[in-house]
Design an enzyme around this catalytic site. Sequence first.
Site, PDB file in Angstrom:
ATOM      1  N   ASN A   1       2.748  -5.273   9.803  1.00  0.00           N
ATOM      2  CA  ASN A   1       2.782  -4.698   8.457  1.00  0.00           C
ATOM      3  C   ASN A   1       3.060  -3.194   8.514  1.00  0.00           C
ATOM      4  O   ASN A   1       3.813  -2.648   7.699  1.00  0.00           O
ATOM      5  CB  ASN A   1       1.454  -4.960   7.752  1.00  0.00           C
TER       6      ASN A   1
ATOM      7  N   ASP B   1       6.264  -1.429   6.854  1.00  0.00           N
ATOM      8  CA  ASP B   1       6.146  -0.335   5.884  1.00  0.00           C
ATOM      9  C   ASP B   1       6.888   0.908   6.377  1.00  0.00           C
ATOM     10  O   ASP B   1       7.525   1.620   5.595  1.00  0.00           O
ATOM     11  CB  ASP B   1       4.677   0.004   5.625  1.00  0.00           C
TER      12      ASP B   1
ATOM     13  N   GLU C   1       0.812  -1.222   0.000  1.00  0.00           N
ATOM     14  CA  GLU C   1       0.000   0.000   0.000  1.00  0.00           C
ATOM     15  C   GLU C   1       0.840   1.263   0.000  1.00  0.00           C
ATOM     16  O   GLU C   1       0.364   2.345  -0.352  1.00  0.00           O
ATOM     17  CB  GLU C   1      -0.968   0.017   1.197  1.00  0.00           C
TER      18      GLU C   1
ATOM     19  N   ASP D   1      21.739  17.212 -32.284  1.00  0.00           N
ATOM     20  CA  ASP D   1      22.500  17.943 -33.289  1.00  0.00           C
ATOM     21  C   ASP D   1      23.896  18.172 -32.725  1.00  0.00           C
ATOM     22  O   ASP D   1      24.111  18.124 -31.518  1.00  0.00           O
ATOM     23  CB  ASP D   1      21.801  19.272 -33.591  1.00  0.00           C
TER      24      ASP D   1
ATOM     25  N   ASP E   1      16.363  22.090 -29.538  1.00  0.00           N
ATOM     26  CA  ASP E   1      15.882  23.376 -29.041  1.00  0.00           C
ATOM     27  C   ASP E   1      15.249  24.248 -30.115  1.00  0.00           C
ATOM     28  O   ASP E   1      14.868  25.386 -29.854  1.00  0.00           O
ATOM     29  CB  ASP E   1      17.015  24.152 -28.370  1.00  0.00           C
TER      30      ASP E   1
ATOM     31  N   ASN F   1       6.663 -14.410   4.529  1.00  0.00           N
ATOM     32  CA  ASN F   1       6.031 -14.381   5.843  1.00  0.00           C
ATOM     33  C   ASN F   1       4.511 -14.515   5.745  1.00  0.00           C
ATOM     34  O   ASN F   1       3.875 -15.208   6.546  1.00  0.00           O
ATOM     35  CB  ASN F   1       6.389 -13.070   6.562  1.00  0.00           C
TER      36      ASN F   1
ATOM     37  N   ASP G   1      12.390  20.970 -34.090  1.00  0.00           N
ATOM     38  CA  ASP G   1      12.717  19.818 -33.250  1.00  0.00           C
ATOM     39  C   ASP G   1      11.494  19.262 -32.523  1.00  0.00           C
ATOM     40  O   ASP G   1      11.558  18.167 -31.958  1.00  0.00           O
ATOM     41  CB  ASP G   1      13.775  20.198 -32.207  1.00  0.00           C
TER      42      ASP G   1
END
Length: 835
Positions: free
Chosen positions: A677, A681, A280, A322, A584, A652, A588
């Site tokens: 958990n 996290d 999550e 270029d 540029d 696990n 292009d």
Amino acid sequence: MAIQEQPAPVVTTADTMVGLSTVAAQAALRTYGPNEPAPPRRFGVIMQLLPQLINPLVLILLGASVVAATLGEVVNAMIIIVMVTLSLLINFLQTYHSQRAVEALRQQVAPTATVLRDGVWGELARRAVVPGDIIRLGPGDLVPADATLLEAVDLHMQEASLTGESLPAQKAARATSADGANQADAQDRVYLGTSVVSGTGIARITATGSATTFGAIATHLATRPVETAFERGIRQFGYLIMRTVVFLVLFVFLIGVGFQHNPFESLLFAIALAVGLTPEFLPMITTITLGQGAIHMAKLGVIVKHLPAMQNFGSIDVLCSDKTGTLTSGTLDYAGGRDALGAVSDRPQRVGYLNSAFQTGRKSPLDSAILAQPAPDDLADYHKIAEIPFDFERRMLSVIIADAAGARIITKGAPESVLPRCQTWESATGPQQLDEAARQRSAAAFAELSGQGYRVLAVATGPIAIAERYTPAAEQDLVLVGYLVFADPPLPDIGQTINALRDDGIAVKIITGDNAQVARHVCGQVGIAVDEILEGADLDRLDDAALAQRVEHVAVFARVSPAQKNRIILALRHRRHVVGYLGDGINDAPSLHTADVGISVASAADVARDAADIILTQRDLRVLQTGILEGRKAFGNVMKYLLMGTSSNFGNMFSMAAAFVFLPFLPMLPTQILLNNFLYDLSQVTIPTDNVDETYIRQPRHWDIRLIRNFMISIGPISSIYDFLTFGMMLAIFHAPASLFQTGWFVESLATQTLVLFVIRTAGNPFRSRPSRQLTVTILAVVAGGALLPYTPLAALLGFHPLPAVYWLFLTAMVGTYLALVQVVKVRLMARWAA
């Protein structure tokens, strides 16, 4: 297409000199809203938090807490609510902060317009332009909104995005604008989404936002941006986890009911298992990692406009550019004039100056070098009649000027294009016939200069009759005056930079409009292999399949048009390269769109910056290389989280499902699973700050779902084996009741699945690769906090039991051997992946 104009504020003749006042403009902005063709969806804090609240797993957990409270399990209900709330807050606050920081970076390169407000010309954000505003347009500018021209000087617009017509459209102001239902072709109209090829203009805005011609199309076609390889990989990973979660949850719940476990406990256990398996925090980790990478890159001079493009940026293995301004300084020095046969002459400089002085197209470095020379004494005697703008098919630009002696055309451009249009050449004694022998001598003089690395322009002129309109057909029967010669030496350290890019797995390919001799000379000077040069004329004779074969082995492409650039980039992508394109200029923009990553510079034309994903504050390959390495670091840190979620964590959760079948009690309480958990996290929140191995960032990295799947299949079972050893230890040695068993496994599972990050975070030896201080502190704090919980006042509330002293000896031995075994398997997996 009919244009639905917005009624602009009343404008008098005096107003046309000062534009709108700030007060009137603010009132118009409130009335018509921001000038956004397809306004982005912006949400307040509550609306951004809502998607996390309506996450199915969150809703299920909150529903379960309500049921638990109803059944009298108020403590469990409160624990569930606290865990969910803390997870949501951490996720939201971290993501929100990163998104705000990235949005601030985007504003630095937001499109602007030159607007007359309160009688003063200034740059305003495009979204602030309103009906009634007066704008000024010049070469390379994007039109900020639909407008009617008040003034126009040789104005030519690129309207392909609206009309599909590739040739520039000529525009002119009128005393009164044509009315009618269909005004899309009106010569005095300019439209949002188009750009200026040449010339200048002043116009009054008539429609903004979704009321513009382009806005109606944009609103209708507004869709999600094209999915990047990174986004596609994240989606595939989500599907992999979702299938695994659905299978395990259904398996656990059905087995629980079949073995006559308490149905509510079975359901809550299954839900907690799903939460444990679901990554999550992945959106948060991804956003923070890419966001922090973007912020760091901005400090180095690389601004990321589109965050998902960062991964593609790091995956670039071919960079197309270029040579001018990339291999060379781009600031050209005028090296003198030559007559048609190569003799030194001042005459080409005088004629070339007239062309550059009177042209209204975007001034190139060549024009700047010409105009830096002394102006002709009789410059003031000339006035301009018309202009035939440059295009990549003709490769030349012409102006028609006149003095007391009459009108004449002056043409400046590529020698290969100008010479065929000439019939005579200008010598010291007068015009001479440009016969075959003279043409060969002239071409040889041009080739010799090119072979020495000089850039060369041809200049031609001739008398012309005054007409209302001029087309390229007028560029005929000219007198070749001679050549303008320019020096553009390579940058001092560019050879080292090219080698550094090559060492980092990036091949540099030069795509230039210059001729092959100049390209060969310059590329040879900087260390780019020039075994073969593919020119535009030869490229057109190849079909797509043949071109895809040739692009692999060719490093330099010369005399190519924008359409040919596109074909080269598409051919490279067809060969599964990740292509970056650095450009540029006005022409292009198509290539910037076509490449996997479009890269431009802050000083580029509006149309180029708008098309780019990445903006460089300076055109420097060293800055670009640094940015690419930062992109690889960001991708590497995201991969760490994914590999963690599919290795020990998966193992696990699988062990829990298996233990649920065979044990007479729950192997871990649902609230303990949620806490486990959450702590797991929390230990990974600082992954975005982690260091990335130098060996990892030295090669392009591409998304590979197979590596993630292999980690799940190989390392997940190792984690389960050690879980089962813990089960055996707790039952056979400690004869543990339910609470002691659950406590022992809680501590062991948290320790193994968290500490393994020190191993998985590097492809090599974890003792030689130092993690960031923040990550080290977070991991050790989580493991220590989990180990101390059974001895705190919260233990009884969470169902924990103090662990015997000998348990810690077993735990130390198991964690040590587990990490060593994971290291052995990981090295083999990573070696196979790198190969």
